[in-house]
Write a protein that holds these residues in place. Sequence first.
Motif, PDB file in Angstrom:
ATOM      1  N   MET A  62      19.013 -97.761  44.952  1.00  0.00           N
ATOM      2  CA  MET A  62      19.348 -98.810  43.739  1.00  0.00           C
ATOM      3  C   MET A  62      19.877-100.336  44.722  1.00  0.00           C
ATOM      4  O   MET A  62      20.023-101.336  44.032  1.00  0.00           O
ATOM      5  CB  MET A  62      20.300 -98.436  42.889  1.00  0.00           C
ATOM      6  CG  MET A  62      19.852 -97.231  41.997  1.00  0.00           C
ATOM      7  SD  MET A  62      18.103 -97.777  41.070  1.00  0.00           S
ATOM      8  CE  MET A  62      18.660 -99.028  40.221  1.00  0.00           C
ATOM      9  N   THR A  63      20.311-100.003  45.877  1.00  0.00           N
ATOM     10  CA  THR A  63      21.069-101.319  46.531  1.00  0.00           C
ATOM     11  C   THR A  63      19.802-102.263  46.820  1.00  0.00           C
ATOM     12  O   THR A  63      20.475-103.640  47.013  1.00  0.00           O
ATOM     13  CB  THR A  63      21.401-100.735  47.852  1.00  0.00           C
ATOM     14  OG1 THR A  63      22.516 -99.658  47.519  1.00  0.00           O
ATOM     15  CG2 THR A  63      22.424-101.797  48.424  1.00  0.00           C
ATOM     16  N   ILE A  64      18.686-101.893  46.753  1.00  0.00           N
ATOM     17  CA  ILE A  64      17.679-102.999  46.787  1.00  0.00           C
ATOM     18  C   ILE A  64      17.678-104.000  45.694  1.00  0.00           C
ATOM     19  O   ILE A  64      17.471-105.139  45.943  1.00  0.00           O
ATOM     20  CB  ILE A  64      16.107-102.230  46.990  1.00  0.00           C
ATOM     21  CG1 ILE A  64      15.036-103.321  47.104  1.00  0.00           C
ATOM     22  CG2 ILE A  64      15.946-101.442  45.486  1.00  0.00           C
ATOM     23  CD1 ILE A  64      15.093-104.133  48.730  1.00  0.00           C
ATOM     24  N   TYR A  65      18.231-103.857  44.450  1.00  0.00           N
ATOM     25  CA  TYR A  65      18.458-104.544  43.538  1.00  0.00           C
ATOM     26  C   TYR A  65      19.553-105.195  43.112  1.00  0.00           C
ATOM     27  O   TYR A  65      20.148-106.069  42.435  1.00  0.00           O
ATOM     28  CB  TYR A  65      18.027-103.502  42.100  1.00  0.00           C
ATOM     29  CG  TYR A  65      16.610-103.201  42.029  1.00  0.00           C
ATOM     30  CD1 TYR A  65      15.443-104.005  41.806  1.00  0.00           C
ATOM     31  CD2 TYR A  65      16.337-101.891  42.186  1.00  0.00           C
ATOM     32  CE1 TYR A  65      14.485-103.553  41.809  1.00  0.00           C
ATOM     33  CE2 TYR A  65      15.199-101.290  42.220  1.00  0.00           C
ATOM     34  CZ  TYR A  65      14.269-102.166  42.123  1.00  0.00           C
ATOM     35  OH  TYR A  65      13.072-101.714  41.831  1.00  0.00           O
ATOM     36  N   ARG A  66      20.612-104.958  44.523  1.00  0.00           N
ATOM     37  CA  ARG A  66      21.719-105.526  44.410  1.00  0.00           C
ATOM     38  C   ARG A  66      21.811-106.985  44.851  1.00  0.00           C
ATOM     39  O   ARG A  66      21.765-107.337  46.375  1.00  0.00           O
ATOM     40  CB  ARG A  66      22.897-104.641  45.244  1.00  0.00           C
ATOM     41  CG  ARG A  66      24.230-105.289  45.442  1.00  0.00           C
ATOM     42  CD  ARG A  66      25.090-104.647  46.376  1.00  0.00           C
ATOM     43  NE  ARG A  66      26.275-104.907  46.423  1.00  0.00           N
ATOM     44  CZ  ARG A  66      27.559-104.254  45.641  1.00  0.00           C
ATOM     45  NH1 ARG A  66      27.228-102.996  45.048  1.00  0.00           N
ATOM     46  NH2 ARG A  66      28.720-104.602  45.883  1.00  0.00           N
ATOM     47  N   SER A  67      21.537-107.882  44.277  1.00  0.00           N
ATOM     48  CA  SER A  67      21.221-109.244  44.398  1.00  0.00           C
ATOM     49  C   SER A  67      21.716-110.059  43.460  1.00  0.00           C
ATOM     50  O   SER A  67      21.664-109.936  42.368  1.00  0.00           O
ATOM     51  CB  SER A  67      19.772-109.506  45.021  1.00  0.00           C
ATOM     52  OG  SER A  67      18.947-109.564  43.912  1.00  0.00           O
ATOM     53  N   HIS A  68      22.058-111.537  43.910  1.00  0.00           N
ATOM     54  CA  HIS A  68      22.473-112.416  42.841  1.00  0.00           C
ATOM     55  C   HIS A  68      21.189-113.175  42.385  1.00  0.00           C
ATOM     56  O   HIS A  68      20.251-113.252  43.182  1.00  0.00           O
ATOM     57  CB  HIS A  68      23.404-113.541  43.776  1.00  0.00           C
ATOM     58  CG  HIS A  68      23.944-114.364  42.711  1.00  0.00           C
ATOM     59  ND1 HIS A  68      23.337-115.623  42.127  1.00  0.00           N
ATOM     60  CD2 HIS A  68      25.272-114.391  42.310  1.00  0.00           C
ATOM     61  CE1 HIS A  68      24.316-115.979  41.338  1.00  0.00           C
ATOM     62  NE2 HIS A  68      25.440-115.357  41.442  1.00  0.00           N
ATOM     63  N   PRO A  69      21.337-113.371  41.011  1.00  0.00           N
ATOM     64  CA  PRO A  69      20.198-114.106  40.492  1.00  0.00           C
ATOM     65  C   PRO A  69      19.715-115.135  41.074  1.00  0.00           C
ATOM     66  O   PRO A  69      18.287-115.327  41.225  1.00  0.00           O
ATOM     67  CB  PRO A  69      20.710-114.253  39.007  1.00  0.00           C
ATOM     68  CG  PRO A  69      21.667-113.482  38.921  1.00  0.00           C
ATOM     69  CD  PRO A  69      22.428-113.236  40.163  1.00  0.00           C
ATOM     70  N   LEU A  70      20.503-115.975  41.831  1.00  0.00           N
ATOM     71  CA  LEU A  70      19.862-117.059  42.444  1.00  0.00           C
ATOM     72  C   LEU A  70      19.053-116.630  43.710  1.00  0.00           C
ATOM     73  O   LEU A  70      17.955-117.491  43.864  1.00  0.00           O
ATOM     74  CB  LEU A  70      21.020-118.141  43.010  1.00  0.00           C
ATOM     75  CG  LEU A  70      20.582-119.449  43.887  1.00  0.00           C
ATOM     76  CD1 LEU A  70      19.680-120.253  42.855  1.00  0.00           C
ATOM     77  CD2 LEU A  70      21.946-120.137  44.184  1.00  0.00           C
ATOM     78  N   GLU A  71      19.531-115.539  44.430  1.00  0.00           N
ATOM     79  CA  GLU A  71      18.642-115.175  45.560  1.00  0.00           C
ATOM     80  C   GLU A  71      17.482-114.692  45.036  1.00  0.00           C
ATOM     81  O   GLU A  71      16.295-114.728  45.517  1.00  0.00           O
ATOM     82  CB  GLU A  71      19.395-114.006  46.421  1.00  0.00           C
ATOM     83  CG  GLU A  71      18.447-113.566  47.497  1.00  0.00           C
ATOM     84  CD  GLU A  71      19.513-112.483  48.171  1.00  0.00           C
ATOM     85  OE1 GLU A  71      18.661-111.862  49.071  1.00  0.00           O
ATOM     86  OE2 GLU A  71      20.440-112.321  48.081  1.00  0.00           O
ATOM     87  N   SER A  72      17.412-113.793  43.888  1.00  0.00           N
ATOM     88  CA  SER A  72      16.346-113.247  43.198  1.00  0.00           C
ATOM     89  C   SER A  72      15.204-114.339  42.860  1.00  0.00           C
ATOM     90  O   SER A  72      13.976-114.314  43.135  1.00  0.00           O
ATOM     91  CB  SER A  72      16.463-112.441  42.041  1.00  0.00           C
ATOM     92  OG  SER A  72      17.340-111.530  42.271  1.00  0.00           O
ATOM     93  N   TYR A  73      15.843-115.554  42.429  1.00  0.00           N
ATOM     94  CA  TYR A  73      15.024-116.441  42.155  1.00  0.00           C
ATOM     95  C   TYR A  73      14.183-117.334  43.338  1.00  0.00           C
ATOM     96  O   TYR A  73      12.860-117.471  43.080  1.00  0.00           O
ATOM     97  CB  TYR A  73      15.694-117.524  41.200  1.00  0.00           C
ATOM     98  CG  TYR A  73      14.941-118.982  41.051  1.00  0.00           C
ATOM     99  CD1 TYR A  73      14.096-118.965  40.112  1.00  0.00           C
ATOM    100  CD2 TYR A  73      15.020-120.259  41.668  1.00  0.00           C
ATOM    101  CE1 TYR A  73      13.228-120.129  39.808  1.00  0.00           C
ATOM    102  CE2 TYR A  73      14.461-121.291  41.587  1.00  0.00           C
ATOM    103  CZ  TYR A  73      13.392-121.268  40.383  1.00  0.00           C
ATOM    104  OH  TYR A  73      12.745-122.479  40.175  1.00  0.00           O
ATOM    105  N   LEU A  74      15.141-117.237  44.206  1.00  0.00           N
ATOM    106  CA  LEU A  74      14.331-117.964  45.491  1.00  0.00           C
ATOM    107  C   LEU A  74      13.340-116.865  46.185  1.00  0.00           C
ATOM    108  O   LEU A  74      12.285-117.439  46.611  1.00  0.00           O
ATOM    109  CB  LEU A  74      15.478-118.171  46.660  1.00  0.00           C
ATOM    110  CG  LEU A  74      16.489-119.253  46.491  1.00  0.00           C
ATOM    111  CD1 LEU A  74      17.549-119.193  47.119  1.00  0.00           C
ATOM    112  CD2 LEU A  74      15.777-120.511  46.187  1.00  0.00           C
ATOM    113  N   TYR A  75      13.381-115.653  45.990  1.00  0.00           N
ATOM    114  CA  TYR A  75      12.593-114.736  46.587  1.00  0.00           C
ATOM    115  C   TYR A  75      11.296-114.676  45.690  1.00  0.00           C
ATOM    116  O   TYR A  75      10.149-114.609  46.103  1.00  0.00           O
ATOM    117  CB  TYR A  75      13.102-113.219  46.704  1.00  0.00           C
ATOM    118  CG  TYR A  75      13.838-113.100  48.153  1.00  0.00           C
ATOM    119  CD1 TYR A  75      12.947-112.697  49.073  1.00  0.00           C
ATOM    120  CD2 TYR A  75      15.006-113.249  48.347  1.00  0.00           C
ATOM    121  CE1 TYR A  75      13.620-112.478  50.461  1.00  0.00           C
ATOM    122  CE2 TYR A  75      15.835-113.068  49.636  1.00  0.00           C
ATOM    123  CZ  TYR A  75      14.796-112.616  50.504  1.00  0.00           C
ATOM    124  OH  TYR A  75      15.336-112.392  51.745  1.00  0.00           O
ATOM    125  N   ALA A  76      11.451-115.052  44.370  1.00  0.00           N
ATOM    126  CA  ALA A  76      10.512-114.964  43.495  1.00  0.00           C
ATOM    127  C   ALA A  76       9.483-116.324  43.763  1.00  0.00           C
ATOM    128  O   ALA A  76       8.236-116.184  43.766  1.00  0.00           O
ATOM    129  CB  ALA A  76      10.898-115.065  41.980  1.00  0.00           C
TER     130      ALA A  76
END
Length: 330
Positions: free
Chosen positions: A171-185
């Motif tokens: 589950m650590t793969i989903y341990r990210s800040h929303p801003l980082e997730s947005y940049l990766y998207a």
Amino acid sequence: MSWWDSLSNHFLSQNLLALAGYLTDANKRIYLGYLLGALVLALPLFWRSNARKTPGGLFRFLFPAQIYRHRSTRHDVGLWVINRLIRVGLLAPVVLTMVPIALGTTELLEWAFGAFTPLAWSATAITALFTLALFVADDFSRFFLHWLMHRIPVLWDFHKVHHSAEVLSPMTIYRSHPLESYLYACRMALTQGIVVGLGYYLFGPVLTMQDILGANVFVFLFNVMGSNLRHSHLWLSWGDRLENWFISPAQHQVHHSAERRHWDTNMGSALAIWDRMWGTLVKASQAGEFRIGSGDDKPGHDTLLGLYLTPFKDAFRRLRPRLSHRPNPH
């Protein structure tokens, strides 16, 4: 029940169904097939361990209480759930989309080089090349954004949420800040859009991707070959030769090391060639002993709320001196 309660319950139930769908979607890391692949690769590790001689040995070997009852693992799950809600409610409408980027790429190529007669390759060759190009371009863009996250202090403030994990679980793969997730998207949309636009320019509208259950065949193979062991307590190395080319689960665990000698290393996702080119590759045999963490005891990442707010506070502290010394335009 009020209309607001009904709407809230509907929204919650739909998102819970979406979260459950992660187990059946081959484009998600915790797809059941990938978890099964990790289990198969873990069995030889279990057989070579002393755990096989103890009652309930396999279960305790795979799911040790000190990992799965740890506060850090609970935060991983919390971030997974809350980020899903944030992404649906706030981020999805403003994420870059692949289609206009693909069209813009094709138009830019036509403007720069003129109209191009599509190459008359076989459908098999086009599919193979397009599938490989998508995989390699996606893997490099992941590496490069990850490298920027480590090298640019303000971006590190947000990426540090991932590295604040004190233990590793799938589950650590989903341990990210929303801003980082947005940049990766946005990275994904930009990368795929450019590759699709280039492919359309070269081959016309006959592009297809070789997939397994809807996932790029290379991504599927990467995930089924133990991607979930990357974030785990199980040490699985591919050996020095293969680790020159592919990032093993053990190498990614080295990336999560709190030891200074391991900082900013093994930033690749599947391919190790980018780390070799950047001089950041560390093989599992070179790692030695280490503990998991960011290597920074600075408080603020020990609560779920802190994981969301601390990056903004840290980033503001970095930027405030620069903002306060800006020249007066008047």
